[in-house]
Design a protein around this motif. Structure first.
Motif, PDB file in Angstrom:
ATOM      1  N   MET A 313      23.843 -10.692   8.374  1.00 60.56           N
ATOM      2  CA  MET A 313      24.963 -11.633   8.506  1.00 60.56           C
ATOM      3  C   MET A 313      24.498 -13.091   8.525  1.00 60.56           C
ATOM      4  SD  MET A 313      27.245  -9.794  11.463  1.00 60.56           S
ATOM      5  CE  MET A 313      27.562  -8.042  11.446  1.00 60.56           C
ATOM      6  N   LEU A 314      23.418 -13.387   9.246  1.00 56.08           N
ATOM      7  CA  LEU A 314      23.069 -14.776   9.530  1.00 56.08           C
ATOM      8  C   LEU A 314      22.118 -15.434   8.518  1.00 56.08           C
ATOM      9  CD1 LEU A 314      22.678 -14.994  13.416  1.00 56.08           C
ATOM     10  CD2 LEU A 314      24.469 -15.969  11.991  1.00 56.08           C
ATOM     11  N   LEU A 315      21.193 -14.690   7.942  1.00 53.89           N
ATOM     12  CA  LEU A 315      20.205 -15.329   7.061  1.00 53.89           C
ATOM     13  C   LEU A 315      20.831 -16.135   5.910  1.00 53.89           C
ATOM     14  CD1 LEU A 315      17.056 -13.026   6.675  1.00 53.89           C
ATOM     15  CD2 LEU A 315      17.257 -15.279   7.751  1.00 53.89           C
ATOM     16  N   PRO A 316      21.910 -15.653   5.264  1.00 52.62           N
ATOM     17  CA  PRO A 316      22.507 -16.473   4.192  1.00 52.62           C
ATOM     18  C   PRO A 316      22.980 -17.848   4.645  1.00 52.62           C
ATOM     19  CG  PRO A 316      23.316 -14.217   4.078  1.00 52.62           C
ATOM     20  CD  PRO A 316      22.564 -14.334   5.367  1.00 52.62           C
ATOM     21  N   GLU A 317      23.278 -18.003   5.953  1.00 52.44           N
ATOM     22  CA  GLU A 317      23.768 -19.285   6.448  1.00 52.44           C
ATOM     23  C   GLU A 317      22.695 -20.374   6.368  1.00 52.44           C
ATOM     24  OE1 GLU A 317      26.681 -20.257   6.627  1.00 52.44           O
ATOM     25  OE2 GLU A 317      27.454 -20.300   8.674  1.00 52.44           O
ATOM     26  N   VAL A 318      21.416 -19.990   6.357  1.00 57.00           N
ATOM     27  CA  VAL A 318      20.327 -20.964   6.240  1.00 57.00           C
ATOM     28  C   VAL A 318      20.432 -21.728   4.922  1.00 57.00           C
ATOM     29  CG1 VAL A 318      17.814 -21.244   6.122  1.00 57.00           C
ATOM     30  CG2 VAL A 318      18.815 -19.605   7.722  1.00 57.00           C
ATOM     31  N   VAL A 319      20.993 -21.078   3.912  1.00 63.23           N
ATOM     32  CA  VAL A 319      21.189 -21.717   2.605  1.00 63.23           C
ATOM     33  C   VAL A 319      22.597 -22.307   2.485  1.00 63.23           C
ATOM     34  CG1 VAL A 319      21.270 -21.325   0.106  1.00 63.23           C
ATOM     35  CG2 VAL A 319      19.518 -20.191   1.505  1.00 63.23           C
ATOM     36  N   LEU A 320      23.592 -21.559   2.948  1.00 67.28           N
ATOM     37  CA  LEU A 320      24.980 -21.936   2.664  1.00 67.28           C
ATOM     38  C   LEU A 320      25.479 -23.113   3.503  1.00 67.28           C
ATOM     39  CD1 LEU A 320      26.591 -18.400   2.193  1.00 67.28           C
ATOM     40  CD2 LEU A 320      25.822 -20.018   0.444  1.00 67.28           C
ATOM     41  N   LEU A 321      24.979 -23.275   4.727  1.00 63.87           N
ATOM     42  CA  LEU A 321      25.421 -24.411   5.539  1.00 63.87           C
ATOM     43  C   LEU A 321      24.914 -25.743   4.967  1.00 63.87           C
ATOM     44  CD1 LEU A 321      27.292 -24.674   7.935  1.00 63.87           C
ATOM     45  CD2 LEU A 321      25.329 -24.522   9.463  1.00 63.87           C
ATOM     46  N   LEU A 413      17.842 -20.507  15.661  1.00 66.70           N
ATOM     47  CA  LEU A 413      17.860 -20.282  17.114  1.00 66.70           C
ATOM     48  C   LEU A 413      18.765 -19.102  17.456  1.00 66.70           C
ATOM     49  CD1 LEU A 413      17.196 -21.222  20.045  1.00 66.70           C
ATOM     50  CD2 LEU A 413      19.238 -22.674  19.904  1.00 66.70           C
ATOM     51  N   THR A 414      19.942 -19.054  16.855  1.00 72.44           N
ATOM     52  CA  THR A 414      20.898 -17.969  17.096  1.00 72.44           C
ATOM     53  C   THR A 414      20.307 -16.621  16.722  1.00 72.44           C
ATOM     54  OG1 THR A 414      22.728 -19.476  16.604  1.00 72.44           O
ATOM     55  CG2 THR A 414      23.206 -17.111  16.559  1.00 72.44           C
ATOM     56  N   LEU A 415      19.724 -16.555  15.534  1.00 73.11           N
ATOM     57  CA  LEU A 415      19.162 -15.295  15.038  1.00 73.11           C
ATOM     58  C   LEU A 415      18.037 -14.803  15.947  1.00 73.11           C
ATOM     59  CD1 LEU A 415      18.937 -13.095  12.885  1.00 73.11           C
ATOM     60  CD2 LEU A 415      17.482 -14.639  11.554  1.00 73.11           C
ATOM     61  N   GLY A 416      17.123 -15.690  16.307  1.00 74.07           N
ATOM     62  CA  GLY A 416      16.001 -15.281  17.156  1.00 74.07           C
ATOM     63  C   GLY A 416      16.442 -14.780  18.516  1.00 74.07           C
ATOM     64  N   CYS A 417      17.360 -15.496  19.141  1.00 67.65           N
ATOM     65  CA  CYS A 417      17.821 -15.107  20.480  1.00 67.65           C
ATOM     66  C   CYS A 417      18.592 -13.794  20.454  1.00 67.65           C
ATOM     67  CB  CYS A 417      18.681 -16.212  21.087  1.00 67.65           C
ATOM     68  SG  CYS A 417      17.733 -17.656  21.604  1.00 67.65           S
ATOM     69  N   MET A 418      19.428 -13.565  19.463  1.00 67.61           N
ATOM     70  CA  MET A 418      20.178 -12.312  19.406  1.00 67.61           C
ATOM     71  C   MET A 418      19.269 -11.125  19.139  1.00 67.61           C
ATOM     72  SD  MET A 418      22.816 -10.511  19.796  1.00 67.61           S
ATOM     73  CE  MET A 418      24.338 -11.446  19.881  1.00 67.61           C
ATOM     74  N   LEU A 419      18.264 -11.294  18.293  1.00 65.87           N
ATOM     75  CA  LEU A 419      17.340 -10.185  18.034  1.00 65.87           C
ATOM     76  C   LEU A 419      16.591  -9.803  19.317  1.00 65.87           C
ATOM     77  CD1 LEU A 419      15.870 -11.142  14.528  1.00 65.87           C
ATOM     78  CD2 LEU A 419      17.611  -9.426  15.068  1.00 65.87           C
TER      79      LEU A 419
END
Length: 443
Positions: A313-321, A413-419
């Protein structure tokens, strides 16, 4: 008999989910209209002595005051919700938000009462923040704790759906009144959405009063297992959960304020967009979120690995934002609309699953306080400061690049903390296993 009980449980769960959705929609509408008004009108009505970017920055600061008050609301209403029940708390928070929002609509401007206007605005905004600080955790739990086994994320997503719908209603209301001449818009038009909150709250109260207490909370009250001081137990016994939860909420909160508050101000004051055009762009993105967001809960429920689901869910946001900001900077209406809409999808999928995942990591007797503190402290530290930090970075550097870098940092930050959070024990699974063993023991 079992089939009848299952049907009744399903009806009760659905009623709780719908009640959570409608109540949270109203409360988010109240909160979001303030953000939109702070980007478009509050600098002129309440801070006319400050010109240009400085006035906008101060207006955004009053927007952040609501986030500053939200952890206090999480502590107060988390305490009530973990000791007396979720339902009672949600009635109080809905009333608080509705009254505060209506009062903003009635508040005279700087031209009428001078410095008292911004002072009263800040005080009322704090009451709003306290109300919403107690609302979110209760809405999530009244839905997810009524959920059938294995569906807590799906039912928690009912409460999460209130955010994009409330945001859409907020945008629609300001899009409609932005058609007024500037003098009418600044004089009285902006007040209409705030005054309309009074009617919405009556609807929300009617629905909320029909929802029963959650089974988990009712069980704790019956067994006299409620926490004496929930906030102290969370801080003392679950500090790692609290820290990871704050980080895990980041982009779920801040992405909306990157789009509907910071980008709205940037596009209409620095770039060449008018209010109506960019509000329409935000509206399209909100509609995309309404339809796309539930799939996040479905993906997380269907996939065995929640960690894998979150990563997808989150990795594409690194490009799309970053792409969103680049396309807005072209001043092309359709490119900007595409950029904002496509950047909405990753974080809204994640936002749908966030509530259930976070709630599952806290034990039931401190769950209201625990998830409320995570969400609201994140809002204070990271989410609510997004427009202020974005505007500061833009003023300082004169370039959107610094804002883009800040957005990427928040996603990672979000991705790391949730994992890391998902490696902690799942208390929902433990509770279901204990209930199954209890039912297997002969009476």
């Amino acid at each position: 008999m079992g089939a009848v009980n299952a049907r009744e449980q399903s009806r009760t769960a659905n009623r709780a989910g719908i009640g959570a959705f409608i109540g949270s929609t109203i409360e988010w509408f109240d909160f979001y209209i303030y953000g939109t008004a702070s980007a478009l009108v509050f600098d002129k009505v309440f801070f006319p002595e400050l010109d240009g970017a400085l006035g906008t920055l101060v207006a955004f600061a009053t927007f952040w005051v609501g986030f500053l008050a939200r952890p206090l609301g999480g502590i107060i209403f988390g305490h009530i919700g973990d000791r007396l029940g979720r339902k009672k708390t949600l009635v109080i928070t809905l009333l608080m938000m509705g009254i505060a929002t209506t009062l903003i609509g009635l508040l005279p401007g700087y031209a009428q009462i001078g410095v008292w206007a911004p002072i009263l605005l800040v005080i009322i905004r704090m009451v709003q923040g306290i109300g919403l600080g107690g609302e979110w955790g209760g809405s999530v739990l009244i839905a997810s704790e009524h959920a059938p086994k294995g569906k807590s994320i799906l039912y928690g997503a009912f409460a999460q759906q209130g955010s994009p719908v409330g945001n859409t209603l907020s945008t629609l209301s300001f899009l409609a009144i932005s058609q007024l001449p500037d003098e009418a818009f600044l004089g009285w038009g902006w007040r209409i959405p705030f005054l309309a909150s009074a009617l919405l709250v009556l609807v929300g109260l009617f629905i909320r009063m029909r929802v029963t207490e959650s089974p988990a909370m009712a069980n704790l009250i019956e067994r006299k297992k409620v926490a004496k001081l929930p906030v102290w137990e969370v801080v003392r016994s679950h500090p790692t959960l609290l820290a990871l939860g704050i980080g895990a909420c980041t982009i779920g909160l801040s992405a909306t304020y990157f789009k509907s508050t910071f980008a709205l101000s940037w596009a209409t004051s620095t770039l060449e967009f008018d209010k109506s055009s960019f509000l329409t762009i935000i509206l399209v993105a909100n509609i995309v979120q309404i339809f796309a967001q539930p799939f996040g809960a479905v993906i997380a429920t269907k996939m065995r690995s929640w960690s894998r689901a979150v990563t997808i869910m989150l990795l594409p946001e690194v490009v799309l934002l970053p792409l969103m900001f680049v396309l807005i900077s072209t001043n092309d209406y359709y490119l900007a609309m595409f950029g904002v809409a496509i950047a909405t999808i990753p974080h809204c999928l994640y936002y749908a699953a966030l509530a259930g995942m976070l709630a599952s990591r806290f034990p039931a007797h401190v769950r209201y306080t625990g998830i409320s503190l995570c969400y609201q402290l994140c809002g204070t530290i990271l989410g609510g400061t997004t427009p202020i930090v974005g505007q500061f970075l833009l003023n300082l550097s004169g370039s959107i690049t610094a804002v883009i870098a800040y957005a990427i940092f928040q996603v990672l930050l979000t991705l790391g903390c949730m994992l890391l959070l998902l490696r902690r024990p799942n208390h929902d699974d433990r509770a279901h296993a204990e209930n199954a063993r209890a039912e297997a023991v002969p009476a």
